[in-house]
Design a protein around this motif. Sequence first.
Motif, PDB file in Angstrom:
ATOM      1  N   LYS A   1      41.858  33.803  40.267  1.00 52.49           N
ATOM      2  CA  LYS A   1      42.203  35.197  39.980  1.00 52.49           C
ATOM      3  C   LYS A   1      41.031  35.909  39.307  1.00 52.49           C
ATOM      4  CE  LYS A   1      44.412  36.362  36.381  1.00 52.49           C
ATOM      5  NZ  LYS A   1      45.257  36.713  35.260  1.00 52.49           N
ATOM      6  N   THR A   2      40.382  35.234  38.383  1.00 53.57           N
ATOM      7  CA  THR A   2      39.248  35.831  37.690  1.00 53.57           C
ATOM      8  C   THR A   2      38.099  36.108  38.659  1.00 53.57           C
ATOM      9  OG1 THR A   2      39.864  34.665  35.672  1.00 53.57           O
ATOM     10  CG2 THR A   2      37.621  35.502  35.803  1.00 53.57           C
ATOM     11  N   VAL A   3      37.800  35.149  39.527  1.00 56.47           N
ATOM     12  CA  VAL A   3      36.731  35.335  40.504  1.00 56.47           C
ATOM     13  C   VAL A   3      37.074  36.486  41.442  1.00 56.47           C
ATOM     14  CG1 VAL A   3      35.528  34.263  42.444  1.00 56.47           C
ATOM     15  CG2 VAL A   3      35.938  32.954  40.377  1.00 56.47           C
ATOM     16  N   ALA A   4      38.318  36.570  41.882  1.00 58.22           N
ATOM     17  CA  ALA A   4      38.730  37.648  42.780  1.00 58.22           C
ATOM     18  C   ALA A   4      38.580  39.010  42.106  1.00 58.22           C
ATOM     19  CB  ALA A   4      40.172  37.443  43.232  1.00 58.22           C
ATOM     20  N   LYS A   5      38.927  39.102  40.830  1.00 54.82           N
ATOM     21  CA  LYS A   5      38.807  40.372  40.115  1.00 54.82           C
ATOM     22  C   LYS A   5      37.349  40.788  39.957  1.00 54.82           C
ATOM     23  CE  LYS A   5      41.448  41.050  36.496  1.00 54.82           C
ATOM     24  NZ  LYS A   5      42.223  40.820  35.263  1.00 54.82           N
ATOM     25  N   VAL A   6      36.486  39.823  39.649  1.00 50.37           N
ATOM     26  CA  VAL A   6      35.062  40.131  39.483  1.00 50.37           C
ATOM     27  C   VAL A   6      34.456  40.573  40.809  1.00 50.37           C
ATOM     28  CG1 VAL A   6      32.809  39.087  39.005  1.00 50.37           C
ATOM     29  CG2 VAL A   6      34.735  38.658  37.471  1.00 50.37           C
ATOM     30  N   LEU A   7      34.748  39.848  41.878  1.00 55.43           N
ATOM     31  CA  LEU A   7      34.202  40.215  43.184  1.00 55.43           C
ATOM     32  C   LEU A   7      34.700  41.581  43.639  1.00 55.43           C
ATOM     33  CD1 LEU A   7      34.328  36.844  45.130  1.00 55.43           C
ATOM     34  CD2 LEU A   7      32.310  38.050  44.295  1.00 55.43           C
ATOM     35  N   PHE A   8      35.961  41.883  43.409  1.00 57.48           N
ATOM     36  CA  PHE A   8      36.485  43.193  43.782  1.00 57.48           C
ATOM     37  C   PHE A   8      35.816  44.290  42.961  1.00 57.48           C
ATOM     38  CE2 PHE A   8      39.499  46.717  43.452  1.00 57.48           C
ATOM     39  CZ  PHE A   8      39.602  47.028  44.806  1.00 57.48           C
ATOM     40  N   GLY A   9      35.596  44.034  41.684  1.00 55.60           N
ATOM     41  CA  GLY A   9      34.908  45.012  40.841  1.00 55.60           C
ATOM     42  C   GLY A   9      33.489  45.276  41.313  1.00 55.60           C
TER      43      GLY A   9
END
Length: 57
Positions: free
Chosen positions: A28-36
């Motif tokens: 979830k953290t990786v997905a949020k960073v990549l989306f940002g």
Amino acid sequence: MLKWALIFLVVSLVAGALGFTGVASGAKTVAKVLFGLFLLGFIILILIAWGAGELIF
């Protein structure tokens, strides 16, 4: 980059459904960073196009 964010989102959802909370949290953290990062790059490109006069509304 958006593709990878969606992949990590799916991994997070599947891991959460199977009870692997540590893996789900990390994905979830990786997905949020990549989306940002994707969103930031998109906004920068829109501003560059607008500044160059190529953006038509």
